[in-house]
Design a protein around this motif. Structure first.
Motif: not given
Length: 353
Positions: A284-288, A329-331
């Motif tokens: 998810p794009s919202s994940l830090a 890793l990133k969103g």
């Protein structure tokens, strides 16, 4: 007598073919109103309320005749005898014939691939037919018990009838061309979510994928299979939303020779019919930001899944396989993993990472 009956049937069929639904509905409503008016003149008060009359009209005119409602006055009985049943029965015959005709046409269209599926959205389209491989692909798709319940359209160019009727999830369409806009509109290509291109040869696959690439929506993904690696490379350059696969028989043979059992690993990883299978999931794009090792342990502990690698785009062009544990890793990244079944985004407690 048989000749007379045959002529009568042909005449009835001719009238059915010429009668539009609008004409039949108008004639039926007119007959109902005429019958109601005559029964009103005959003072058949028990038959006149709307719901009662509709029930009585259908039951009596169709000659089912339960007997719970009927005309009681002499004039009312003449109305039923001379107007309601003779003309109504003829209308019912034409209506039933028209319904049967429409069902027959619908079934023939489905069998011959003439139906229009432009109303579909978020569906899967398979372009191309191979007698064994295509059915195997359908089995693999349907075996994923956590897949989104999408309709599957099989699009072919061959002169054939629906080859996969035993799969109710599969629709069938026969196109004159895989590159004609009017023909493609019948598959709702602009609304499709997943597309497989498996043409009769590499040239067919190449031209089809090249045509479809700019037509699909941004979130759609196209998979195309080639024998010739050079065509796959050329398509990758021009179409970022097309994932090209090529025959890996040589690589698998060498791996099986050098490391016995490698071919079985490939089968298990790719098949949803048995054993653990390889899947992918977008973070998810919202994940830090988090590290690969952290997510690796989380997926193993909570979902019995083993992370294999990370890609930064849907087609996996920029794939990092087995990255170090401190890999960031990133969103929006895509993680690839093996697991007994697919892990859905909503099943992951991302907030715990």
């Amino acid at each position: 007598m048989p000749i007379v009956m045959k002529r009568m049937l042909l005449q009835i069929q001719s009238h059915i073919n010429r009668a539009s639904w609008q004409v039949l509905v108008l004639a039926t409503v007119s007959h109902m109103l005429l019958t109601w008016g005559l029964l009103w003149l005959a003072q058949e008060q028990a038959l006149l309320p709307f719901s009662t009359f509709v029930y009585y009209y259908v039951v009596t005119t169709s000659t089912v005749g339960y007997g719970d409602l009927s005309a009681v006055s002499e004039l009312g009985r003449w109305v039923v005898t001379l107007v309601q049943i003779p003309f109504g029965l003829a209308l019912f015959g034409v209506l039933l014939g028209k319904v049967g005709q429409e069902i027959t046409i619908w079934v023939k269209k489905a069998m011959k691939g003439d139906k229009d599926f432009s109303h579909l959205h978020d569906h899967i389209i398979i372009f191309g037919w191979h007698s064994t491989r295509t059915e195997k692909m359908i089995e693999f798709i349907l075996a994923d018990n956590k897949r989104i319940e999408r309709r599957i359209i099989l699009a072919v160019q061959e002169e054939m009838e629906h080859p996969l009727l035993r799969y109710p999830q599969v629709d069938f369409v026969r196109l004159a061309s895989f590159t004609d806009d009017t023909e493609l509109s019948r598959t709702a290509i602009q609304e499709a979510d997943k597309i497989i291109v498996d043409g009769k040869d590499d040239d067919h696959t190449f031209t089809t994928a090249l045509k479809l690439s700019p037509m699909v929506k941004d979130t759609a993904h196209i998979s195309a299979h080639f024998i010739d690696e050079t065509k796959a490379q050329l398509l990758r350059v021009h179409c970022a939303n097309v994932e090209c696969s090529t025959s890996m028989s040589a690589e698998i043979l060498v791996r099986s020779m050098q490391d016995p059992g490698s071919s079985r690993i490939q089968e298990e990883l790719l098949s949803t019919l048995r054993g653990d299978t390889q899947f992918s999931l977008q973070i998810p794009s919202s994940l830090a930001a988090c590290e690969f090792g952290q997510l690796f342990m989380f997926f193993k502990e909570h979902h019995n899944a083993t992370l294999l690698g990370v890609a930064h785009d849907r087609s996996g062009q920029d794939m990092d396989l087995n990255p170090p544990l401190n890999y960031a890793l990133k969103g929006g990244d895509f993680i690839h993993y093996i697991a007994p079944q697919r892990v859905l985004e909503k099943e992951v407690a991302w907030e715990q990472l």
